[in-house]
Write a protein that holds these residues in place. Sequence first.
Motif, PDB file in Angstrom:
ATOM      1  N   LYS A  69      46.832 -48.469 -22.862  1.00 38.61           N
ATOM      2  CA  LYS A  69      47.654 -47.667 -21.940  1.00 38.61           C
ATOM      3  C   LYS A  69      48.530 -46.654 -22.959  1.00 38.61           C
ATOM      4  O   LYS A  69      49.005 -45.795 -22.403  1.00 38.61           O
ATOM      5  CB  LYS A  69      48.760 -48.441 -20.856  1.00 38.61           C
ATOM      6  CG  LYS A  69      47.766 -49.310 -19.822  1.00 38.61           C
ATOM      7  CD  LYS A  69      49.092 -50.002 -19.012  1.00 38.61           C
ATOM      8  CE  LYS A  69      48.277 -50.823 -18.047  1.00 38.61           C
ATOM      9  NZ  LYS A  69      49.208 -51.448 -17.120  1.00 38.61           N
ATOM     10  N   THR A  70      48.811 -47.128 -24.257  1.00 38.87           N
ATOM     11  CA  THR A  70      49.605 -46.318 -24.980  1.00 38.87           C
ATOM     12  C   THR A  70      48.647 -45.701 -26.193  1.00 38.87           C
ATOM     13  O   THR A  70      48.020 -46.659 -26.643  1.00 38.87           O
ATOM     14  CB  THR A  70      51.106 -46.709 -25.348  1.00 38.87           C
ATOM     15  OG1 THR A  70      50.830 -47.840 -26.240  1.00 38.87           O
ATOM     16  CG2 THR A  70      51.610 -47.182 -23.981  1.00 38.87           C
ATOM     17  N   PHE A  71      49.262 -44.618 -26.975  1.00 38.07           N
ATOM     18  CA  PHE A  71      48.491 -44.457 -28.105  1.00 38.07           C
ATOM     19  C   PHE A  71      48.761 -45.517 -29.182  1.00 38.07           C
ATOM     20  O   PHE A  71      48.134 -45.662 -30.202  1.00 38.07           O
ATOM     21  CB  PHE A  71      49.058 -43.098 -28.649  1.00 38.07           C
ATOM     22  CG  PHE A  71      48.384 -42.531 -29.802  1.00 38.07           C
ATOM     23  CD1 PHE A  71      46.900 -42.321 -29.896  1.00 38.07           C
ATOM     24  CD2 PHE A  71      49.090 -42.346 -31.028  1.00 38.07           C
ATOM     25  CE1 PHE A  71      46.492 -42.019 -31.131  1.00 38.07           C
ATOM     26  CE2 PHE A  71      48.612 -41.917 -32.178  1.00 38.07           C
ATOM     27  CZ  PHE A  71      47.043 -41.725 -32.400  1.00 38.07           C
TER      28      PHE A  71
ATOM     29  N   GLU B 270      41.793 -39.699 -21.717  1.00 37.04           N
ATOM     30  CA  GLU B 270      42.577 -40.597 -22.567  1.00 37.04           C
ATOM     31  C   GLU B 270      43.515 -39.785 -23.526  1.00 37.04           C
ATOM     32  O   GLU B 270      44.883 -40.135 -23.605  1.00 37.04           O
ATOM     33  CB  GLU B 270      41.447 -41.340 -23.390  1.00 37.04           C
ATOM     34  CG  GLU B 270      40.921 -42.325 -22.679  1.00 37.04           C
ATOM     35  CD  GLU B 270      39.607 -41.752 -21.910  1.00 37.04           C
ATOM     36  OE1 GLU B 270      38.864 -42.545 -21.163  1.00 37.04           O
ATOM     37  OE2 GLU B 270      39.161 -40.679 -22.434  1.00 37.04           O
TER      38      GLU B 270
ATOM     39  N   TRP C 227      47.856 -40.278 -23.283  1.00 37.25           N
ATOM     40  CA  TRP C 227      48.459 -40.568 -24.507  1.00 37.25           C
ATOM     41  C   TRP C 227      49.495 -39.510 -25.030  1.00 37.25           C
ATOM     42  O   TRP C 227      50.387 -39.912 -25.781  1.00 37.25           O
ATOM     43  CB  TRP C 227      47.574 -41.194 -25.759  1.00 37.25           C
ATOM     44  CG  TRP C 227      47.008 -42.305 -25.002  1.00 37.25           C
ATOM     45  CD1 TRP C 227      47.047 -43.330 -24.260  1.00 37.25           C
ATOM     46  CD2 TRP C 227      45.478 -42.827 -25.838  1.00 37.25           C
ATOM     47  NE1 TRP C 227      46.100 -44.263 -24.219  1.00 37.25           N
ATOM     48  CE2 TRP C 227      45.177 -44.192 -25.311  1.00 37.25           C
ATOM     49  CE3 TRP C 227      44.699 -42.183 -26.712  1.00 37.25           C
ATOM     50  CZ2 TRP C 227      44.185 -44.672 -25.498  1.00 37.25           C
ATOM     51  CZ3 TRP C 227      43.571 -43.164 -27.132  1.00 37.25           C
ATOM     52  CH2 TRP C 227      43.252 -44.129 -26.426  1.00 37.25           C
TER      53      TRP C 227
END
Length: 447
Positions: free
Chosen positions: A124-126, A188, A192
């Motif tokens: 879900k996060t970079f 994506e 992010w």
Amino acid sequence: MMTRSFVGLALVGALGLGGCAGHSRTGAGTPPEREAEARLAEDAEEQAERDAFAQRAIQALRAAGETRAIHYDAEGFLLRLGDKDGSTVFLSNFFDEYLAASPRKRDEVFTRLSRVRALPEMPKTFAEARPDLLPVVRGRTFFEQLRLMVKDGAEKPVPISWRPLGTILGVGLAFDGPETLRYLGPEELSRWGVSFDQALGVALENLRQRSTEPLEQLAPGTCQSPWDDNYAASRLLLDEVVRRCEVRGAPVVLVPHRDLLLITGSEDEDGLRQVASRAMKAVMAPRAMDGRALRLTPGGWVPFMPERLSNAWADFRQLELYTRARDYAEQTRQLEKLHEERGEDVFVAAYTPYQDERERSISYAIWLKGVDSLLPRTDVIFFMDPTLGEEAPPVGIARWEAVEKVAGQLLTPVEGLYPERYRVKGFPTEEQLARWQNDPGELLDEE
């Protein structure tokens, strides 16, 4: 099919050079009718093999627990999993691996294929994704033609973020999962909150940490990669890796396979011949990439070809023709499917390599009078008039540059296509064709 049959019958007699065109199993002396029949039979046999492979692939997916609907696209040679927002399994590479494998190893191909149905879940996060990001170098055709295979239209964006590399390759981004990798797209990166360049910088640093081993020396000044991790080709992005090979002249690289990076020098004729030989074997293997070479300049990588008088020139020329023929063949299949779905009657001309007994080589395409056509960029154009009959010789034969100079207004580049194609508008005049009534053998004298 009728247009293709006409072209095949007419040109076999027109060439008459005792050489070979394409990959036909028939000999040079085969009568035109038999050659056309043999090619049709080969096509039908190959399609039957592909269809049988697809059915076994579906069985393997079901055995692995896939419950969604599975739709087989024979033209695209792919499986679509699910009726909406599902995933796509491209079968070509697996099929090539299947054909190359020994009988007792073939089941392993279906085991690997069944794992593709479940792509790694995207973080879900970079920050979470950061450790598993890697750069992916592939042939440019892979990225360019994805819009035809997935989006069914050259005008729509590709769902993978990438950029050209040295004009013939492309570099993208991947999230490297335990079983399979997943390409990153604009969605994506946007979620992010990072740019392509930012993500690529992280991916390169991750690859750098995996690339501490020395290169394998094939000869003084000629090296190859030691890695077998799907990212060997990506190491050409790491200048310090390329510079580990102390070459004569500027560094020259070939990445004929994702697991093979070949390095030599622009002034090393023996090294050039050695890497060309290895590259030819690699581009014949499953999951091959591109057989053409790049040279490192202060401005980055650019296409490279040895000097015409070099002993290595013929090998690099063969790699170039093979790669372009393969890329155009895939593009031809996709464009034919696209135009058929749209109900458009367009002749997508083939890119055909040709070599005579003296190993002189050209590529040619067919320009048909009165037929809406898309031409690939080739060395030579054969002008044919279908109204004259199947066995009539060409009404003109000319090198591409000569046609471009005299009748270039009849060739319009098609935007959004790679390799490049041109839509023909009309047909050259009788006066223009009179200049081009050449002996095909004269056009084989390469300068």
